[in-house]
Write an enzyme that holds these catalytic residues in place. Structure first.
Site, PDB file in Angstrom:
ATOM      1  N   HIS A 163       0.799  -1.227   0.000  1.00 18.82           N
ATOM      2  CA  HIS A 163       0.000   0.000   0.000  1.00 18.82           C
ATOM      3  C   HIS A 163       0.829   1.274   0.000  1.00 18.82           C
ATOM      4  CE1 HIS A 163       0.974  -0.430   4.262  1.00 18.82           C
ATOM      5  NE2 HIS A 163       0.639   0.831   4.430  1.00 18.82           N
ATOM      6  N   SER A 193       4.328  -7.165 -15.742  1.00 15.77           N
ATOM      7  CA  SER A 193       5.187  -6.082 -16.219  1.00 15.77           C
ATOM      8  C   SER A 193       5.423  -6.289 -17.704  1.00 15.77           C
ATOM      9  CB  SER A 193       6.518  -6.103 -15.467  1.00 15.77           C
ATOM     10  OG  SER A 193       7.491  -5.314 -16.121  1.00 15.77           O
ATOM     11  N   SER A 194       5.618  -5.206 -18.429  1.00 18.43           N
ATOM     12  CA  SER A 194       5.863  -5.337 -19.867  1.00 18.43           C
ATOM     13  C   SER A 194       7.145  -6.099 -20.168  1.00 18.43           C
ATOM     14  CB  SER A 194       5.910  -3.958 -20.523  1.00 18.43           C
ATOM     15  OG  SER A 194       6.924  -3.157 -19.952  1.00 18.43           O
ATOM     16  N   CYS A 195       8.042  -6.221 -19.182  1.00 19.91           N
ATOM     17  CA  CYS A 195       9.297  -6.954 -19.429  1.00 19.91           C
ATOM     18  C   CYS A 195       9.082  -8.466 -19.511  1.00 19.91           C
ATOM     19  CB  CYS A 195      10.340  -6.613 -18.369  1.00 19.91           C
ATOM     20  SG  CYS A 195       9.946  -7.207 -16.722  1.00 19.91           S
ATOM     21  N   TYR A 204      13.796 -10.517 -12.993  1.00 15.22           N
ATOM     22  CA  TYR A 204      12.532  -9.918 -12.560  1.00 15.22           C
ATOM     23  C   TYR A 204      11.382 -10.410 -13.429  1.00 15.22           C
ATOM     24  CZ  TYR A 204       9.023  -6.264 -11.694  1.00 15.22           C
ATOM     25  OH  TYR A 204       7.865  -5.590 -11.399  1.00 15.22           O
ATOM     26  N   LYS A 264       7.777 -12.483 -12.543  1.00 18.00           N
ATOM     27  CA  LYS A 264       6.458 -12.018 -12.954  1.00 18.00           C
ATOM     28  C   LYS A 264       5.754 -13.048 -13.844  1.00 18.00           C
ATOM     29  CE  LYS A 264       5.952  -8.051 -10.928  1.00 18.00           C
ATOM     30  NZ  LYS A 264       4.816  -7.808 -10.005  1.00 18.00           N
ATOM     31  N   HIS A 305      12.816   3.600 -11.634  1.00 16.95           N
ATOM     32  CA  HIS A 305      12.472   3.498 -13.046  1.00 16.95           C
ATOM     33  C   HIS A 305      12.733   4.838 -13.727  1.00 16.95           C
ATOM     34  CE1 HIS A 305       9.927  -0.050 -11.763  1.00 16.95           C
ATOM     35  NE2 HIS A 305      10.641  -0.530 -12.766  1.00 16.95           N
ATOM     36  N   ARG A 313      16.584  13.538 -10.952  1.00 16.26           N
ATOM     37  CA  ARG A 313      17.829  14.054 -11.541  1.00 16.26           C
ATOM     38  C   ARG A 313      17.685  15.517 -11.944  1.00 16.26           C
ATOM     39  NH1 ARG A 313      22.127  11.950 -14.617  1.00 16.26           N
ATOM     40  NH2 ARG A 313      21.998  10.136 -13.246  1.00 16.26           N
ATOM     41  N   ARG A 343       9.211   4.033 -25.340  1.00 12.67           N
ATOM     42  CA  ARG A 343       8.462   3.470 -24.217  1.00 12.67           C
ATOM     43  C   ARG A 343       7.023   4.008 -24.219  1.00 12.67           C
ATOM     44  NH1 ARG A 343      12.175   0.680 -24.461  1.00 12.67           N
ATOM     45  NH2 ARG A 343      13.742   0.124 -22.879  1.00 12.67           N
TER      46      ARG A 343
END
Length: 318
Positions: free
Chosen positions: A18, A113-115, A142, A146, A186, A194, A216
């Site tokens: 959460h 995840s898109s990966c 990772y 998933k 990410h 930055r 992306r």
């Protein structure tokens, strides 16, 4: 919007994770529905501890679980800690899926995840591309965790006493509450941090990883939270398979950096270190199947970046 009271009766929803990016937006959306979700700080419930998770579920008996907890990070962290990314996410997923089954949870919403898609999948990527080629090496550990979670969704739904699992695959999420680390976050959260620092310190230049050319697709975490409740409302219309969640809007990392720097008010030079890895060349999801159910994203990227930058700036000053 889903009528949670009618759906769950006297059983409350549990948001696992959460305090994370998606979790805080889920809590916000649930509270707007007049529903008080169960939340447990990590100091009180370690989701990697299967015994502790089982005991919590036995006592709380949540009606629906949103499993958005896990270890995440950008390219640098994935390259540095692949074993951690694999182990922690597998441990959390296994503990929560089993506890949900044994406590009679009705629905479990899991986030991929898109990966998870092959590095060279055709674009935009349809759900049918799963398992059709090798993964992007920088995030393979990772992604493997998933993929195991997506397999768990299918298996637990198919098994008679299991909860109905809803598997959603959002593309790169961002928004207030993101992990704003220049090295571990990410890409969008890292860029916000930055450029905020660069403006504060009046830096003449900012050097970013890669070429800036990768493409992306970004989706605001609030849109994903809303999609989650939409999926619950339409659970009986869903097939036992994953559904992509994306906006259909593609942005290069170079364009993203220019947008974030502009919103942040940074006026120095942006340089690119092409000796650093880019990751996958392009990642855009084909989200037609979920959109055809009646859902659509509501937050344009520039609006979301402005909200995120302002949220981060206000808390950095406090």
């Amino acid at each position: 919007m889903v009528d949670l009271q009618a759906l769950l009766g006297d059983r409350r929803p549990f948001v696992a994770g959460h305090r994370g990016l998606l979790g805080r937006h889920l809590v916000e959306q649930l509270e707007m529905q007049g529903c008080s979700p169960l939340v447990k700080p990590k100091a009180e419930l370690n989701l990697e501890d299967a015994g502790a998770v089982r005991r919590f579920f036995e006592a709380a008996r949540p009606g629906v679980v949103f499993l958005c907890a896990g270890l995440t990070g950008g390219i640098q962290e994935n390259l540095r800690r692949p074993a951690d990314f694999l182990h922690v996410n597998l441990a959390i997923q296994d503990a929560v899926f089993e506890a949900a089954r044994k406590s009679g949870t009705r629905y479990l919403v899991f986030y991929g995840s898109s990966c998870v898609y092959p590095r060279d999948a055709r674009q935009p990527i349809p759900e049918s591309a799963l398992h059709t080629g090798p993964l992007e090496p920088s995030s393979a550990a990772y992604a493997s965790a998933k993929l195991a979670g997506l397999a768990a969704c299918e298996a637990y739904t198919r098994q008679e006493e299991g909860p109905q699992c809803i598997a959603l695959i959002p593309n790169t999420m961002y928004g207030p509450g993101d992990h704003f680390s220049e090295t571990a976050g990410h890409v969008l959260g890292a860029l916000v941090a930055r450029f905020h620092r660069a403006k504060r310190e009046a830096l003449q230049e900012v050097v970013l990883w890669g070429s800036g050319k990768p493409i992306r697709e970004f989706i605001h975490a609030r849109d994903v939270a809303r999609a989650s409740l939409f999926a619950l409302a339409n659970a009986q219309r869903l097939e036992n398979r994953p559904y992509n969640l994306g906006t259909g809007v593609e942005t290069s990392i170079l364009e993203l950096a220019q947008m974030v720097s502009g919103v942040s008010g940074y006026e120095g030079c942006i340089l690119w270190d092409a000796s650093r890895p880019d990751g996958a060349t392009r990642k855009c999801l084909d989200s037609r199947d979920f959109k055809e159910l009646g859902w659509s994203p509501a937050i344009p990227l520039l609006d979301g970046i402005q909200e995120t930058c302002h949220w981060f700036a206000e808390r950095s000053q406090s």
